[in-house]
Design a protein around this motif. Structure first.
Motif, PDB file in Angstrom:
ATOM      1  N   HIS A  35       0.793  -1.239   0.000  1.00  0.00           N
ATOM      2  CA  HIS A  35       0.000   0.000   0.000  1.00  0.00           C
ATOM      3  C   HIS A  35       0.827   1.291   0.000  1.00  0.00           C
ATOM      4  O   HIS A  35       0.279   2.362   0.239  1.00  0.00           O
ATOM      5  CB  HIS A  35      -0.982   0.025   1.176  1.00  0.00           C
ATOM      6  N   GLU A  38      -0.354   3.851  -2.710  1.00  0.00           N
ATOM      7  CA  GLU A  38      -1.646   4.381  -2.272  1.00  0.00           C
ATOM      8  C   GLU A  38      -1.466   5.404  -1.142  1.00  0.00           C
ATOM      9  O   GLU A  38      -2.102   6.466  -1.143  1.00  0.00           O
ATOM     10  CB  GLU A  38      -2.518   3.215  -1.802  1.00  0.00           C
ATOM     11  N   ALA A  39      -0.593   5.109  -0.188  1.00  0.00           N
ATOM     12  CA  ALA A  39      -0.353   6.019   0.937  1.00  0.00           C
ATOM     13  C   ALA A  39       0.241   7.337   0.449  1.00  0.00           C
ATOM     14  O   ALA A  39      -0.198   8.421   0.867  1.00  0.00           O
ATOM     15  CB  ALA A  39       0.578   5.360   1.953  1.00  0.00           C
ATOM     16  N   LYS A  41       0.052   8.611  -2.561  1.00  0.00           N
ATOM     17  CA  LYS A  41      -0.983   9.280  -3.360  1.00  0.00           C
ATOM     18  C   LYS A  41      -1.949  10.053  -2.448  1.00  0.00           C
ATOM     19  O   LYS A  41      -2.318  11.191  -2.743  1.00  0.00           O
ATOM     20  CB  LYS A  41      -1.721   8.219  -4.178  1.00  0.00           C
ATOM     21  N   LYS A  42      -2.353   9.439  -1.338  1.00  0.00           N
ATOM     22  CA  LYS A  42      -3.229  10.129  -0.379  1.00  0.00           C
ATOM     23  C   LYS A  42      -2.542  11.357   0.197  1.00  0.00           C
ATOM     24  O   LYS A  42      -3.147  12.433   0.311  1.00  0.00           O
ATOM     25  CB  LYS A  42      -3.615   9.184   0.768  1.00  0.00           C
ATOM     26  N   GLU A  83       1.689   4.808 -10.507  1.00  0.00           N
ATOM     27  CA  GLU A  83       0.563   4.539  -9.606  1.00  0.00           C
ATOM     28  C   GLU A  83      -0.142   5.827  -9.177  1.00  0.00           C
ATOM     29  O   GLU A  83      -1.013   5.807  -8.310  1.00  0.00           O
ATOM     30  CB  GLU A  83       1.055   3.799  -8.354  1.00  0.00           C
ATOM     31  N   ALA A  85       1.379   8.386  -7.643  1.00  0.00           N
ATOM     32  CA  ALA A  85       2.015   8.891  -6.419  1.00  0.00           C
ATOM     33  C   ALA A  85       3.256   9.700  -6.786  1.00  0.00           C
ATOM     34  O   ALA A  85       4.084   9.240  -7.573  1.00  0.00           O
ATOM     35  CB  ALA A  85       2.391   7.732  -5.511  1.00  0.00           C
ATOM     36  N   ILE A 163       0.490   3.225   5.141  1.00  0.00           N
ATOM     37  CA  ILE A 163      -0.910   3.569   4.860  1.00  0.00           C
ATOM     38  C   ILE A 163      -1.633   3.990   6.139  1.00  0.00           C
ATOM     39  O   ILE A 163      -2.389   4.956   6.144  1.00  0.00           O
ATOM     40  CB  ILE A 163      -1.651   2.441   4.086  1.00  0.00           C
ATOM     41  N   GLU A 167      -3.029   8.011   6.966  1.00  0.00           N
ATOM     42  CA  GLU A 167      -4.378   8.391   7.392  1.00  0.00           C
ATOM     43  C   GLU A 167      -4.335   9.249   8.652  1.00  0.00           C
ATOM     44  O   GLU A 167      -5.041  10.248   8.759  1.00  0.00           O
ATOM     45  CB  GLU A 167      -5.231   7.134   7.573  1.00  0.00           C
TER      46      GLU A 167
END
Length: 175
Positions: A35, A38-39, A41-42, A83, A85, A163, A167
């Motif tokens: 992840h 994804e992390a 990118k967030k 991805e 990111a 990840i 958050e």
């Protein structure tokens, strides 16, 4: 002023000392931890910059040339970009451990220099790492320190992976 997240590389972004890879000395030895794209990118949505700040003593010890290290980082940035990111810059200390240089974490020069270059408010920024040296470097620079692992008494927060940390960082930065 801008906000940033500073990420250590080995053990935060990619595998190290696993069954698959001991150390990353070539681009094809870089395996992202679960992840990670994804992390990042967030984090890209909430922070002006995402940087990688890493000690790479393998260069100073002769295990790889600096040009090889740069190829690894170019590969990492390119694969993350696929991805969605974005890593804005990768900085590293190439010196041997215990060389006494100003750039090796736990010293904060790499973080402070990026802060000055990009007009970063370090007090509103975060350093994410998997060792005490990462947390200490971030604290010395003025950031909050996020530890990935079981425990670290100096860290502002502790998480098992990037990840989960991402958050929390997003919630903390927008509170």
């Amino acid at each position: 002023m801008k906000k940033a997240v500073f990420l250590d590389r080995d053990g935060v972004i990619n595998e190290v000392l696993t069954d698959r890879v001991k150390f990353v000395n070539k681009p094809n030895e870089l395996y992202f931890l679960p992840h990670v794209p994804e992390a990042i990118k967030k984090l890209n949505k909430y922070f002006d910059y995402i940087f990688v700040v890493t000690n790479q003593g393998g260069v100073g010890l002769g295990f790889m040339k600096e040009t090889q290290l740069q190829k690894i980082h170019e590969h990492m940035v390119k694969e993350l970009k696929k991805e969605g990111a974005t890593i804005h810059e990768v900085v590293y200390c190439p010196h041997k451990p215990k060389s006494g240089c100003a750039c090796r974490k736990p010293k904060s020069k790499l973080i402070v220099d990026l802060g000055e270059k990009y007009n970063i408010d370090l007090e509103k920024s975060y350093m994410v790492g998997d060792t005490d040296t990462d947390i200490i470097a971030g604290k010395r620079a003025g950031t909050k320190g996020i530890f990935l692992g079981a425990k670290d008494p100096l860290a502002d927060a502790i998480f098992p992976d990037l990840i989960s940390a991402a958050e929390w960082i997003i919630k903390d930065s927008t509170a």
